[in-house]
Design an enzyme around this catalytic site. Structure first.
Site, PDB file in Angstrom:
ATOM      1  CG  HIS A 149       9.878   4.904  11.589  1.00 49.08           C
ATOM      2  ND1 HIS A 149      10.254   6.195  11.129  1.00 49.08           N
ATOM      3  CD2 HIS A 149       9.553   4.282  10.790  1.00 49.08           C
ATOM      4  CE1 HIS A 149       9.588   5.993   9.443  1.00 49.08           C
ATOM      5  NE2 HIS A 149       9.281   4.579   9.807  1.00 49.08           N
TER       6      HIS A 149
ATOM      7  CD  GLU B  49       0.280   4.223   4.389  1.00 50.66           C
ATOM      8  OE1 GLU B  49       1.354   3.972   4.968  1.00 50.66           O
ATOM      9  OE2 GLU B  49      -1.418   4.830   5.467  1.00 50.66           O
TER      10      GLU B  49
ATOM     11  CG  ASP C  59       0.132   0.144   2.277  1.00 50.65           C
ATOM     12  OD1 ASP C  59       0.759  -0.031   2.412  1.00 50.65           O
ATOM     13  OD2 ASP C  59      -1.153  -0.210   3.100  1.00 50.65           O
TER      14      ASP C  59
ATOM     15  CG  HIS D 120       5.422   3.386  11.765  1.00 48.80           C
ATOM     16  ND1 HIS D 120       5.419   1.931  11.876  1.00 48.80           N
ATOM     17  CD2 HIS D 120       5.101   3.849  10.375  1.00 48.80           C
ATOM     18  CE1 HIS D 120       4.592   1.398  10.639  1.00 48.80           C
ATOM     19  NE2 HIS D 120       4.558   2.281  10.166  1.00 48.80           N
TER      20      HIS D 120
ATOM     21  CD  GLU E  97       0.556  -7.228   2.708  1.00 47.00           C
ATOM     22  OE1 GLU E  97       0.940  -7.059   3.703  1.00 47.00           O
ATOM     23  OE2 GLU E  97       0.854  -5.882   2.616  1.00 47.00           O
TER      24      GLU E  97
ATOM     25  NE  ARG F 240       2.082  10.152   6.035  1.00 49.51           N
ATOM     26  CZ  ARG F 240       3.482  10.434   5.635  1.00 49.51           C
ATOM     27  NH1 ARG F 240       3.073  12.019   5.753  1.00 49.51           N
ATOM     28  NH2 ARG F 240       4.058   9.839   5.186  1.00 49.51           N
TER      29      ARG F 240
END
Length: 408
Positions: free
Chosen positions: A249, A145, A109, A217, A131, A219
């Site tokens: 990260h 994503e 994604d 991590h 996937e 967003r």
């Protein structure tokens, strides 16, 4: 735009598959496909890296035996998603025109995956999506994503879904059944391969306390929300019987939020991002996982590690339904309470640890190659070029299904 190289000679009669990857998860999940193709006489893998996670990416390629042949230079400090997407589509379009692969393979994604699919579409090269079919049902969560996956789903010719649920999402959106294949997830292939190779080392310091692995991590979790989560996890460390390991990260936003909250606590060990073999060994060595990652929700059940998912939505509900993971959200008190209950309740811990993995059996890459070989075999493996690409892009010959993955 690109640092272009094509040193490997073209092998007549092989299926030339371009694998596009730019982030560490993409390397992990496409590595089994690339290795299987490199070992097969039927395929010629052409691996293109975009460097979306540049520092994390290059430490992975050699370790996982992925032969990268082309690298793009598209990353700019502080660039917007729109700028990154435009640079990627332009750079990948140039590479596709130069190499003329028979198909392009993207995974998951990411912005790299979306740009790879779009660039291939513009060049009239069919796309395989590894996937495929994961959905949260919320267009901007995770952002970007969820939208990326949906857009790739409108472009791809082959949809390699990790689970029956993911395949059902695609069919519900109108994807022809003959283009959807349930394979299991390649992340399990790679995890089992790395553990079997024994190349990684656990990053836990070995204090004798109960080991909790933490990754944060996303967003949508950054900022005040992540700072509050960090404070809750610091309180978890104050139990006295746990040690928390955080591979931090590289994102400046993540570091700005977490370092002030977690640095200096005796029970919290903040380390730099781990190479994948070391991360796999660390995951195998922990007792409990707290994460907002998607991939870890798939990996942890294979090793019997309960996962508490620090998100409000997940595109991988199978782990929750199987009982191997719990979606607990981002509220600090909810996080602290869920972790405490699991650590203090041996029966509940055992139920989660033994729930099993709904995401695969380690043979996903074999199923993907078998399906591609079968479809290209409809034309004969010596047929190449635009005629073949055009036929497959138009879905003129429906593929026959491979033996799907099904959880016993």
């Amino acid at each position: 735009m690109s640092a272009y190289s094509a040193d490997a000679p073209e092998v007549p009669g092989t299926i030339r598959a371009m694998l596009v990857l730019g982030t560490r998860p993409e390397v992990i999940k496409l590595a089994p496909v690339a290795r299987a193709m490199a070992a097969s006489e039927l395929f010629e893998p052409l691996v293109v890296t975009t460097g979306q996670h540049r520092e994390m990416l290059h430490q992975m390629l050699d370790l996982l035996r992925v032969p990268a042949m082309t690298g793009l230079d598209v990353m700019r400090e502080g660039q917007q998603l729109s700028e990154l997407t435009a640079r990627l589509v332009e750079g990948l379009g140039e590479v596709i025109r130069g190499d003329r692969p028979d198909l392009v393979i993207v995974q998951g994604d990411t912005t790299t995956a979306l740009a790879g699919a779009l660039a291939a579409f513009y060049e009239r090269v069919p796309v395989a999506h590894v996937e495929a079919g994961l959905r949260t049902g919320v267009l901007d969560n995770p952002f970007p994503e969820e939208l990326n996956r949906r857009l790739i789903g409108r472009i791809a010719r082959w949809h390699f879904a990790p689970t029956a649920r993911a395949a059902g999402h695609l069919r519900a959106e109108g994807t022809p059944d003959t283009q959807v294949f349930v394979t299991g997830n390649t992340v399990i292939d790679n995890l089992l391969w790395v553990i079997g190779e024994g190349v990684g080392r656990s990053a836990f310091p070995g204090t004798g306390r109960r080991r909790v692995l933490l990754t944060l991590h996303r967003r949508e979790n950054q900022g005040d929300r992540m700072r509050a989560m960090g404070r809750a996890l610091r309180r978890l460390g104050e139990r006295g019987d746990v040690e928390i390991l955080l591979p931090l990260h590289k994102s400046p936003a993540v570091r700005e939020a977490l370092l002030p909250e977690l640095t200096g606590h005796h029970a919290v060990h903040v380390v730099e991002p781990l190479g994948y073999p070391d991360f796999a060994a660390t995951l195998a060595d922990c007792e409990l996982v707290l994460t907002d990652s998607g991939g870890i929700q798939e990996e942890a059940p294979s090793l019997g590690k309960p996962a508490l998912v620090l998100r409000t939505t997940t595109e991988r509900p199978e782990a929750v339904e199987a009982g191997a993971a719990r979606l607990i959200g981002t509220d600090p008190e909810a996080i602290l309470g869920a972790a405490t209950r699991l650590l203090d309740d041996p029966a509940e811990y055992h139920r989660m640890a033994t729930a099993g993995n709904p995401f695969g059996d380690g043979l996903a890459a074999d199923r993907i190659l078998a399906q591609l070989a079968e479809d290209f075999g409809e034309f004969g493996t010596d047929v190449r070029g635009d005629a073949l690409r055009g036929e497959l892009a138009a879905a003129a010959v429906p593929p026959r299904a491979t033996e799907p993955y099904s959880r016993a």
